[in-house]
Design a protein around this motif. Structure first.
Motif, PDB file in Angstrom:
ATOM      1  N   ILE A  94       0.846  -1.179   0.060  1.00 43.43           N
ATOM      2  CA  ILE A  94       0.002   0.029  -0.017  1.00 43.43           C
ATOM      3  C   ILE A  94       0.790   1.340   0.007  1.00 43.43           C
ATOM      4  CG2 ILE A  94      -1.537   1.437   1.336  1.00 43.43           C
ATOM      5  CD1 ILE A  94      -3.036  -0.937   0.241  1.00 43.43           C
ATOM      6  N   ARG A  95       1.695   1.092   0.937  1.00 37.39           N
ATOM      7  CA  ARG A  95       2.759   2.512   0.944  1.00 37.39           C
ATOM      8  C   ARG A  95       3.806   2.513  -0.219  1.00 37.39           C
ATOM      9  NH1 ARG A  95       5.019   2.437   7.075  1.00 37.39           N
ATOM     10  NH2 ARG A  95       6.291   4.174   6.264  1.00 37.39           N
ATOM     11  N   LYS A  96       3.942   1.537  -1.111  1.00 39.28           N
ATOM     12  CA  LYS A  96       4.462   1.742  -2.189  1.00 39.28           C
ATOM     13  C   LYS A  96       3.599   2.478  -3.472  1.00 39.28           C
ATOM     14  CE  LYS A  96       8.049  -1.945  -2.073  1.00 39.28           C
ATOM     15  NZ  LYS A  96       8.471  -3.047  -2.539  1.00 39.28           N
ATOM     16  N   LYS A  97       2.358   2.198  -3.450  1.00 36.74           N
ATOM     17  CA  LYS A  97       1.323   2.744  -4.321  1.00 36.74           C
ATOM     18  C   LYS A  97       1.215   4.120  -3.934  1.00 36.74           C
ATOM     19  CE  LYS A  97       0.862  -1.002  -6.776  1.00 36.74           C
ATOM     20  NZ  LYS A  97       2.091  -1.524  -6.255  1.00 36.74           N
ATOM     21  N   PHE A  98       1.010   4.580  -2.775  1.00 32.34           N
ATOM     22  CA  PHE A  98       0.903   6.002  -2.283  1.00 32.34           C
ATOM     23  C   PHE A  98       1.979   6.883  -3.006  1.00 32.34           C
ATOM     24  CE2 PHE A  98      -2.344   4.555   1.187  1.00 32.34           C
ATOM     25  CZ  PHE A  98      -3.310   4.665   0.296  1.00 32.34           C
ATOM     26  N   ALA A  99       3.287   6.200  -2.455  1.00 36.38           N
ATOM     27  CA  ALA A  99       4.501   6.743  -3.052  1.00 36.38           C
ATOM     28  C   ALA A  99       4.644   7.197  -4.372  1.00 36.38           C
ATOM     29  CB  ALA A  99       5.539   6.232  -2.539  1.00 36.38           C
ATOM     30  N   LEU A 100       4.086   6.125  -5.078  1.00 35.27           N
ATOM     31  CA  LEU A 100       3.944   6.172  -6.675  1.00 35.27           C
ATOM     32  C   LEU A 100       2.943   7.233  -7.049  1.00 35.27           C
ATOM     33  CD1 LEU A 100       4.649   5.146  -9.626  1.00 35.27           C
ATOM     34  CD2 LEU A 100       2.797   3.404  -9.183  1.00 35.27           C
ATOM     35  N   LEU A 101       1.862   7.131  -6.503  1.00 32.71           N
ATOM     36  CA  LEU A 101       0.845   8.349  -6.975  1.00 32.71           C
ATOM     37  C   LEU A 101       1.351   9.492  -6.660  1.00 32.71           C
ATOM     38  CD1 LEU A 101      -2.308   6.288  -5.381  1.00 32.71           C
ATOM     39  CD2 LEU A 101      -2.019   7.028  -7.961  1.00 32.71           C
ATOM     40  N   GLU A 102       1.958   9.940  -5.531  1.00 35.41           N
ATOM     41  CA  GLU A 102       2.673  11.199  -5.264  1.00 35.41           C
ATOM     42  C   GLU A 102       3.672  11.563  -6.259  1.00 35.41           C
ATOM     43  OE1 GLU A 102       2.906  13.127  -1.508  1.00 35.41           O
ATOM     44  OE2 GLU A 102       1.964  11.394  -0.522  1.00 35.41           O
ATOM     45  N   ARG A 103       4.459  10.639  -6.637  1.00 37.73           N
ATOM     46  CA  ARG A 103       5.578  10.885  -7.830  1.00 37.73           C
ATOM     47  C   ARG A 103       4.678  11.170  -9.087  1.00 37.73           C
ATOM     48  NH1 ARG A 103       8.167   6.513  -5.394  1.00 37.73           N
ATOM     49  NH2 ARG A 103       7.559   5.127  -7.192  1.00 37.73           N
ATOM     50  N   MET A 104       3.473  10.764  -9.286  1.00 36.36           N
ATOM     51  CA  MET A 104       2.729  11.044 -10.336  1.00 36.36           C
ATOM     52  C   MET A 104       1.989  12.401 -10.231  1.00 36.36           C
ATOM     53  SD  MET A 104       0.898   7.516 -11.362  1.00 36.36           S
ATOM     54  CE  MET A 104       1.799   6.424 -12.102  1.00 36.36           C
TER      55      MET A 104
ATOM     56  N   GLY B 178      12.525   7.655  -3.179  1.00 35.46           N
ATOM     57  CA  GLY B 178      11.414   8.229  -4.189  1.00 35.46           C
ATOM     58  C   GLY B 178      11.102   9.678  -3.844  1.00 35.46           C
ATOM     59  N   PHE B 179      11.638  10.140  -2.731  1.00 34.60           N
ATOM     60  CA  PHE B 179      11.163  11.222  -2.213  1.00 34.60           C
ATOM     61  C   PHE B 179      12.041  12.504  -2.770  1.00 34.60           C
ATOM     62  CE2 PHE B 179       9.369  13.758   1.717  1.00 34.60           C
ATOM     63  CZ  PHE B 179       8.466  14.325   1.036  1.00 34.60           C
ATOM     64  N   THR B 180      11.869  12.781  -4.065  1.00 34.54           N
ATOM     65  CA  THR B 180      12.751  13.778  -4.542  1.00 34.54           C
ATOM     66  C   THR B 180      12.587  15.077  -4.229  1.00 34.54           C
ATOM     67  OG1 THR B 180      10.942  14.389  -6.307  1.00 34.54           O
ATOM     68  CG2 THR B 180      12.521  12.521  -6.786  1.00 34.54           C
ATOM     69  N   PRO B 181      13.770  15.895  -4.340  1.00 34.73           N
ATOM     70  CA  PRO B 181      13.565  17.294  -3.789  1.00 34.73           C
ATOM     71  C   PRO B 181      12.497  17.987  -4.417  1.00 34.73           C
ATOM     72  CG  PRO B 181      15.969  16.729  -4.340  1.00 34.73           C
ATOM     73  CD  PRO B 181      15.020  15.745  -4.858  1.00 34.73           C
TER      74      PRO B 181
ATOM     75  N   ARG C  80       5.710  11.798   6.999  1.00 37.23           N
ATOM     76  CA  ARG C  80       6.536  12.600   6.313  1.00 37.23           C
ATOM     77  C   ARG C  80       6.865  12.023   4.868  1.00 37.23           C
ATOM     78  NH1 ARG C  80      11.288  15.512   5.684  1.00 37.23           N
ATOM     79  NH2 ARG C  80      12.918  14.235   4.306  1.00 37.23           N
ATOM     80  N   TRP C  81       7.006  10.530   4.802  1.00 38.04           N
ATOM     81  CA  TRP C  81       6.914   9.896   3.475  1.00 38.04           C
ATOM     82  C   TRP C  81       6.556   8.546   3.737  1.00 38.04           C
ATOM     83  CZ3 TRP C  81       5.945  10.957  -1.138  1.00 38.04           C
ATOM     84  CH2 TRP C  81       6.654  10.125  -2.251  1.00 38.04           C
ATOM     85  N   TRP C  82       6.198   8.045   2.654  1.00 33.03           N
ATOM     86  CA  TRP C  82       5.651   6.657   2.613  1.00 33.03           C
ATOM     87  C   TRP C  82       6.723   5.325   2.769  1.00 33.03           C
ATOM     88  CZ3 TRP C  82       1.057   6.613   3.571  1.00 33.03           C
ATOM     89  CH2 TRP C  82       0.046   7.899   3.095  1.00 33.03           C
ATOM     90  N   LEU C  83       7.763   5.692   2.355  1.00 28.27           N
ATOM     91  CA  LEU C  83       8.944   4.521   2.090  1.00 28.27           C
ATOM     92  C   LEU C  83      10.088   4.899   2.981  1.00 28.27           C
ATOM     93  CD1 LEU C  83       8.633   3.958  -1.546  1.00 28.27           C
ATOM     94  CD2 LEU C  83       7.573   2.592  -0.076  1.00 28.27           C
TER      95      LEU C  83
END
Length: 662
Positions: A562-572, A603-606, A595-598
């Motif tokens: 689940i957390r990987k999917k939320f991180a992917l959606l935010e990167r989108m 994957g939490f870019t600047p 703070r962040w999912w992973l």
């Protein structure tokens, strides 16, 4: 337009200047501001002055400075100041090059000497009207500024704009190449940059982002299941080049997505366009001119940007204004007569139903609007029995009708307007309606010939895919891809319905709810795995995934998925609201989700950190300025006992309940 929307637009962010810049002129990287829970207002100092790129002005800045002010502007020392005037009748080639056209027909002198294509605009329509994409006359663009024949001496940033002739172009091109960072071009070679909108030619930035929009943005990015009129790819971009406010809103949305993928992108790259759109909209509202489709589309596009920033509180402010304009311009019957009206209704009702369900309140738009939508497409489907798009629209419209009825039930239940017996009876009726909907699909929408049966493994074994996306029957390829999305949405609505019963769910009910959640996750995994999934197709499933997360097994492997999917959606680009991150942190019993999912900021870019920090600050400001909307949007989740519905036991801690109600 009521005064509410004027005040709303000017209260969404603080007044300020530009982002802080380093000595080299680049924006200083900003660390993520801590999310302290609802009711707090963490203010990142680096973002307190972004009002210049986002709205929130004591006095709105007009698109063009007043003539008197411009006439007092002086040239820079050492430069000869030459005054040029924009003309409505010059050829597009000269206008795009910002040189004076002698207006010789059919080919002007400059184009003849330079061996360039010479294209003149259509004859100007009567004053106060423009031609829309269908060729019909409309009133003047609702968010356009006046004075097209004013002096054309300033650029978008207020600086003097160079007027070049043929002998200056080569030097200017070399200067631009040395001073402008190289960024990836759009995929398609088709260009709209040479087009001209009603108040002058598109500049290079607008053309770049409109190209990117047409190449990369789909109706799925707007959470629209089907677009049988090709509205977003063709009609909306055609309307945008006729109206400045709408143009900047659409370009801002494209720039947001483009900037996220640009290694050297900065927040101001897209906020400047959003800011300009809001400024023009405020100016238009102040002039109290007649609202048009352009006004409404601008508001809806701004609302979509708010959604991507995770700001459903401010989104609801736009939604209320959109309702006012929609009911002013249309009736349930007339709105279905044009492709623009039909998509406006689709766009608006999606917000209306979602906020209604999440806020335990009935939809703002009455039932007859939803009925008119279904009736229209049922008629079209009957007249065109082989047209799959119309069948899909019927299914989508019927499901939205059930969702609308759910919002009414939840609202009446929250206000204690029904007895427990009355609530249960209506709840059972909707349960039957949901399952009847699922079992009454036209067979053409589930034609097995369009099933995807060859998902790539990408080096993973089936055991690695905890939700088994390779299960037959999950994924349809176009033209039935929408059937996959509708199935996912149906499961999420069934989940929401089942979790809002009058009494605690039984073990049997909980098992059914987990089954719906499992299928949602299967579909999301299949869509992500299939390399030919349309762009934006994961975005449209984000709300489905959000509620499914509450019902998946509370085991580490499932939580990590689940957390990987939320991180992917935010990167989108789809930023998770702080309220959602708070729920997930409680559910997973892991405060790092705030703070962040992973782990390790993977994957939490600047760039994403900057957007998150900015969005969190704006959302915190919205908590204090839009408290009524906030109370509405939190009511369902504050009533939903996450641990009980997910595991069958336990309750939210008193501390989290306190934060939910602050």
């Amino acid at each position: 337009m009521s005064d509410y929307y004027h005040h709303f637009l000017t209260s969404m962010a603080g007044v300020g200047g530009n982002p802080p810049l380093s000595q080299h002129g680049a924006s200083i990287p900003v660390q993520q501001a801590p999310v302290l829970g609802l009711g707090t207002t963490p203010m990142s100092p680096a973002y307190q002055n972004l009002g210049g790129y986002f709205n929130g002005y004591a006095e709105p800045i007009m698109f063009s400075a007043p003539k008197a002010q411009r006439s007092r502007r002086k040239s820079a020392p050492g430069l000869d100041h030459i005054k040029h005037r924009r003309t409505r009748s010059g050829c597009y080639t000269c206008r795009s090059r910002r040189v004076k056209c002698d207006e010789t027909h059919p080919v002007c002198e400059r184009c003849r000497k330079g061996n360039r294509e010479c294209v003149y605009p259509e004859p100007t329509p009567p004053k106060g009207s423009v031609k829309d994409s269908s060729g019909q006359s409309q009133q003047e663009s609702p968010t356009s500024s006046r004075g097209d024949d004013d002096d054309d001496e300033t650029g978008q940033d207020g600086s003097l704009t160079p007027i070049m002739d043929e002998d200056e172009e080569e030097a200017e091109s070399a200067t631009m190449q040395s001073s402008t960072p190289t960024i990836p071009p759009p995929r398609s070679s088709a260009s709209v940059a040479s087009l001209s909108f009603s108040h002058g030619p598109l500049d290079a930035g607008q053309g770049l982002y409109l190209n990117y929009y047409r190449d990369n943005i789909t109706h799925y990015h707007y959470s629209v299941v089907n677009d049988c009129d090709n509205f977003f790819q063709e009609i909306l971009t055609g309307l945008a080049i006729q109206d400045e406010g709408l143009l900047y809103a659409v370009v801002g949305f494209a720039a947001y997505h483009y900037t996220l993928q640009n290694p050297i992108g900065e927040i101001k790259d897209f906020l400047q366009f959003y800011n300009r759109s809001v400024t023009l909209l405020l100016g238009f509202l102040k002039r109290k001119e007649r609202h048009t489709d352009m006004t409404l589309l601008t508001i809806l596009q701004l609302a979509t940007i708010e959604e991507y920033l995770g700001d459903w509180v401010n989104l609801m402010g736009h939604q209320k204004a959109a309702l006012e304009v929609l009911t002013e311009l249309y009736t349930p019957q007339t709105v279905m007569q044009t492709s623009v009206g039909r998509m406006i209704l689709t766009w608006y009702t999606r917000f209306d139903v979602f906020t209604g369900i999440m806020g335990s309140s009935k939809t703002m738009l009455p039932r007859e609007w939803f009925t008119a939508y279904v009736d229209y497409y049922e008629t079209r489907a009957a007249e065109n029995p082989t047209e799959l798009s119309y069948k899909t629209e019927v299914c989508s419209g019927r499901l939205r009708m059930i969702s609308m009825e759910m919002s009414i039930l939840f609202g009446r239940g929250a206000r204690q307007e029904l007895t427990e017996e009355e609530y249960t009876a209506e709840h059972c009726r909707l349960y039957n309606a949901l399952h009847e909907w699922k079992n009454s699909w036209d067979p053409a929408l589930v034609n097995p010939e369009f099933l995807v049966t060859d998902l790539p493994m990408n080096g993973a074994t089936e055991a690695d895919r905890i939700f088994q996306p390779f299960t037959p029957g999950l994924l349809f390829r176009p033209p039935l891809f929408s059937s996959t999305i509708l199935t996912c949405e149906w499961n999420s609505i069934a989940l929401m319905h089942g979790s809002q019963g009058a009494s605690d769910p039984s073990n049997e009910t909980l098992e059914k709810l987990r089954g719906h959640a499992y299928e949602i996750c299967q579909i999301c995994e299949a869509v992500e795995t299939w390399p030919f999934s349309p762009a934006g197709s994961l975005i449209i499933m984000q709300p489905c995934l959000g509620i499914a997360a509450l019902f998946v097994p509370q085991e580490e492997a499932y939580q990590l998925w689940i957390r990987k999917k939320f991180a992917l959606l935010e990167r989108m680009g789809y930023i998770s609201p702080g309220t959602m991150r708070l729920r997930m942190a409680e559910l997973f019993r892991d405060g790092s989700c705030l703070r962040w999912w992973l782990p390790n900021d993977e994957g939490f870019t600047p760039m994403l950190q900057s957007i998150r920090a900015f969005a969190d600050e704006r959302n915190a400001t919205a908590v204090s300025t839009q408290s009524e909307n906030l109370r509405q949007i939190r009511s369902v989740f504050s009533r939903m006992d996450i641990r009980r519905t997910a595991t069958g036991q336990g309750q939210l801690s008193d501390g989290v309940n306190t934060m939910l109600l602050e």
